[in-house]
Design an enzyme around this catalytic site. Sequence first.
Site, short mmCIF file in Angstrom:
data_model
loop_
_atom_site.label_atom_id
_atom_site.label_comp_id
_atom_site.label_asym_id
_atom_site.label_seq_id
_atom_site.Cartn_x
_atom_site.Cartn_y
_atom_site.Cartn_z
N THR A 97 -6.77 -3.00 0.05
CA THR A 97 -7.48 -3.53 1.64
C THR A 97 -7.66 -1.79 2.62
OG1 THR A 97 -7.94 -5.16 1.26
CG2 THR A 97 -8.43 -4.59 3.11
N ASP A 139 -4.85 -1.01 -12.30
CA ASP A 139 -4.27 -1.88 -11.41
C ASP A 139 -5.47 -3.63 -11.86
OD1 ASP A 139 -2.65 -3.72 -9.04
OD2 ASP A 139 -4.47 -3.27 -7.69
N HIS A 140 -4.69 -5.10 -12.39
CA HIS A 140 -5.35 -5.69 -12.40
C HIS A 140 -6.55 -6.01 -13.81
CE1 HIS A 140 -3.58 -8.59 -8.78
NE2 HIS A 140 -3.77 -7.65 -8.38
N GLY A 192 -7.08 -8.84 0.22
CA GLY A 192 -7.84 -8.57 1.53
C GLY A 192 -7.47 -8.53 2.64
N THR A 225 -1.40 -5.93 2.63
CA THR A 225 -2.59 -5.12 3.69
C THR A 225 -1.83 -6.21 4.63
OG1 THR A 225 -4.31 -3.63 2.65
CG2 THR A 225 -4.78 -5.15 4.36
ZN LIG Z 1 -2.67 -7.49 -6.60
#
Ligand SMILES: [Zn+2]
Length: 291
Positions: free
Chosen positions: A240, A82-83, A182, A218
Amino acid sequence: MSIVNAKDMLIKATGEKYAVGAFNITNLIQMEAVVEAAVNKKAPLIIQISVTPSKFLGAIVLADIYKTLAESAPIPICLHLDHCTDVEYCKVCADAGYTNIMIDASKQIFQENIKQTKEVCDYCHSIGNISVEGELGTVSGIEDQVKVAEDEAALCDPGQALTFVEQTGVDIFAPAIGTAHGVYKTKNPKLDFDRLEKISELINGEEIKIPLVIHGGTGLKPDVSKKLVSLGGSKFNVSTDLKHALIDATHNYISSHRDEYNPGKIDIAVKKDIMSRVEYWIDILGCAGKA
Ligand SMILES: [Zn+2]
């Protein structure tokens, strides 16, 4: 059946209007929890890991655990990096056995984003059946969510999106539409549904070619999540929420068993709560029974 890349399962999902849950994990207990929850729900699954825990545990260790779990599971499972902002580390994880790689060059200028994404695509496609996710626009942290959501320039431009997917050869695509990583600070985060619909129509209108990814799942309400799926989002990222489940379950267990020194029981409590959250999301995303 079980070790698969993300692209094929997501093309099916896009066509049938459901999304595959992509759940971030940081350790073995969480990985087992998301797999068992998906098996319970007979749902296809994407396990995600960010760069920091991937480096901490080791790409090969993670890929080998993934292979062991996936080979014996009766559902298709993808392991996704991821990322990742580092082209070279993308290649390390592709070599190790991850089956989907996200190169996130979205902070770079447009041409550089294309260049780096294409390099990772060319590499992953040359060494095996590994699919690649790219991102365009800014998926903010919660601190900037409102600002980014109201700033046209920070969101994904539909015309640029088409150029991006054509010039990079990317397999799946994350357009910034106002979601954030977040926990959202506002009850109703400002999301650009029209933009997602337009991008979906431009890229996948005639034929489903490049499945679309929703980051920052989230905290999105069930109806909002379902709307994003109905507009073409077929990979839905949840990170998150599972971090909270891990920390809260650990804290609650220790608080009520302060004199006990049995880490296995903490693991059981964590696993139970993670599984419960994953099963919640699988139901919302409509992917139960789709394996
Ligand atoms: Zn992401």
